[in-house]
Design a protein around this motif. Structure first.
Motif, PDB file in Angstrom:
ATOM      1  N   GLY A   7      -2.243 -50.008  13.878  1.00 22.04           N
ATOM      2  CA  GLY A   7      -1.240 -49.618  12.900  1.00 22.04           C
ATOM      3  C   GLY A   7       0.193 -49.581  13.393  1.00 22.04           C
ATOM      4  O   GLY A   7       1.100 -50.046  12.698  1.00 22.04           O
ATOM      5  N   GLU A   8       0.405 -49.054  14.585  1.00 26.54           N
ATOM      6  CA  GLU A   8       1.772 -48.941  15.093  1.00 26.54           C
ATOM      7  C   GLU A   8       2.406 -50.298  15.329  1.00 26.54           C
ATOM      8  O   GLU A   8       3.629 -50.425  15.296  1.00 26.54           O
ATOM      9  N   GLN A   9       1.587 -51.324  15.546  1.00 26.81           N
ATOM     10  CA  GLN A   9       2.118 -52.666  15.783  1.00 26.81           C
ATOM     11  C   GLN A   9       2.877 -53.195  14.580  1.00 26.81           C
ATOM     12  O   GLN A   9       3.745 -54.059  14.712  1.00 26.81           O
ATOM     13  N   ALA A  10       2.568 -52.675  13.385  1.00 29.11           N
ATOM     14  CA  ALA A  10       3.200 -53.167  12.161  1.00 29.11           C
ATOM     15  C   ALA A  10       4.674 -52.819  12.084  1.00 29.11           C
ATOM     16  O   ALA A  10       5.438 -53.482  11.394  1.00 29.11           O
ATOM     17  N   GLY A  11       5.095 -51.757  12.791  1.00 31.99           N
ATOM     18  CA  GLY A  11       6.471 -51.290  12.677  1.00 31.99           C
ATOM     19  C   GLY A  11       6.617 -50.427  11.433  1.00 31.99           C
ATOM     20  O   GLY A  11       5.659 -49.804  10.971  1.00 31.99           O
TER      21      GLY A  11
ATOM     22  N   LEU B 283       5.365 -57.848   7.979  1.00 35.13           N
ATOM     23  CA  LEU B 283       5.704 -56.824   8.959  1.00 35.13           C
ATOM     24  C   LEU B 283       5.462 -57.418  10.346  1.00 35.13           C
ATOM     25  O   LEU B 283       5.151 -58.597  10.489  1.00 35.13           O
ATOM     26  N   ASN B 284       5.561 -56.604  11.361  1.00 39.17           N
ATOM     27  CA  ASN B 284       5.294 -57.076  12.717  1.00 39.17           C
ATOM     28  C   ASN B 284       3.811 -57.341  12.916  1.00 39.17           C
ATOM     29  O   ASN B 284       2.966 -56.816  12.184  1.00 39.17           O
ATOM     30  N   ALA B 285       3.491 -58.133  13.936  1.00 33.62           N
ATOM     31  CA  ALA B 285       2.123 -58.365  14.407  1.00 33.62           C
ATOM     32  C   ALA B 285       1.191 -58.951  13.334  1.00 33.62           C
ATOM     33  O   ALA B 285      -0.012 -58.753  13.374  1.00 33.62           O
ATOM     34  N   GLY B 286       1.750 -59.654  12.357  1.00 32.42           N
ATOM     35  CA  GLY B 286       0.922 -60.320  11.357  1.00 32.42           C
ATOM     36  C   GLY B 286       0.488 -59.459  10.186  1.00 32.42           C
ATOM     37  O   GLY B 286      -0.301 -59.900   9.340  1.00 32.42           O
ATOM     38  N   PHE B 287       0.970 -58.237  10.091  1.00 33.45           N
ATOM     39  CA  PHE B 287       0.687 -57.389   8.934  1.00 33.45           C
ATOM     40  C   PHE B 287       1.485 -57.929   7.746  1.00 33.45           C
ATOM     41  O   PHE B 287       2.639 -58.348   7.902  1.00 33.45           O
ATOM     42  N   VAL B 288       0.877 -57.908   6.566  1.00 31.34           N
ATOM     43  CA  VAL B 288       1.537 -58.378   5.352  1.00 31.34           C
ATOM     44  C   VAL B 288       1.393 -57.290   4.285  1.00 31.34           C
ATOM     45  O   VAL B 288       0.302 -56.760   4.073  1.00 31.34           O
ATOM     46  N   GLN B 289       2.511 -56.965   3.622  1.00 29.75           N
ATOM     47  CA  GLN B 289       2.492 -55.897   2.623  1.00 29.75           C
ATOM     48  C   GLN B 289       2.953 -56.448   1.278  1.00 29.75           C
ATOM     49  O   GLN B 289       3.983 -57.109   1.192  1.00 29.75           O
ATOM     50  N   SER B 290       2.172 -56.164   0.235  1.00 27.84           N
ATOM     51  CA  SER B 290       2.512 -56.594  -1.119  1.00 27.84           C
ATOM     52  C   SER B 290       2.572 -55.405  -2.056  1.00 27.84           C
ATOM     53  O   SER B 290       1.763 -54.484  -1.956  1.00 27.84           O
TER      54      SER B 290
END
Length: 174
Positions: A31-35, A161-168
């Motif tokens: 989780g923290e990798q997302a920023g 987001l960071n590290a390949g996280f995607v938010q919609s």
């Protein structure tokens, strides 16, 4: 209904919010990798949190109470009414909604798989923010279950987001 209900949740790429046993290690380890996911800003606008029993029990394993200053409601047929002085336990959705309206709740955070599904089916949700974690866990608890009818969504935004996280972000159309 006088309140606005929102979901802010993470899913694995294969659509699960937890492992079959409820574990979310696949999220907490990454989780923290997302920023900055916008969670703190989201929570700042929330006055009430609605959880199901399983999510509430998961929160109790944390080293801190994440809902300080928020009204917390738990929808459960099995959790004792006096389980925790920080929450109010409701046995029925109708009773919960009545309490939310009577109390003048404005912005509600609906959290947990069953709560999300229950609120969706009942037409109580207004918006969804879903963060997809770049991991496949193979099996688990799905975010969305069976529905009686299609639920139309309006896509508002997607951000990487960071590290390949995607938010919609989506608004539920009525």
């Amino acid at each position: 209904m006088s309140f606005h209900a929102a979901v802010f949740i993470a899913v694995s790429l294969d659509g699960f919010i937890a492992r079959p046993d409820g574990a979310i290690d696949w999220l907490t380890e990454r989780g923290e990798q997302a920023g900055d996911t916008g969670y703190d800003q989201f929570m700042a606008a929330i006055d009430t949190v609605v959880l199901g029993r399983k999510t509430f029990e998961t929160v109790l394993t944390f080293d801190f109470w994440p809902y300080e200053g928020k009204q917390v409601e738990v929808l459960s047929t099995t959790l004792p009414a006096d389980a925790d002085e920080r929450v109010i336990v409701h046995r029925t959705l109708d009773g919960l909604v009545e309490t939310l309206n009577d109390r003048g709740a404005k912005r509600i955070y609906a959290d947990g798989g069953r709560i999300v599904q229950t609120f969706l089916r009942a037409g109580l949700l207004n918006e969804l923010t879903i963060t997809t974690v770049p991991v496949l866990i193979g099996e688990g608890i799905p975010l969305f279950g069976a529905l009686d009818a299609d639920i139309a969504l309006t896509h508002n935004a997607t951000r990487t987001l960071n590290a390949g996280f995607v938010q919609s972000d989506y608004t539920i159309r009525r």
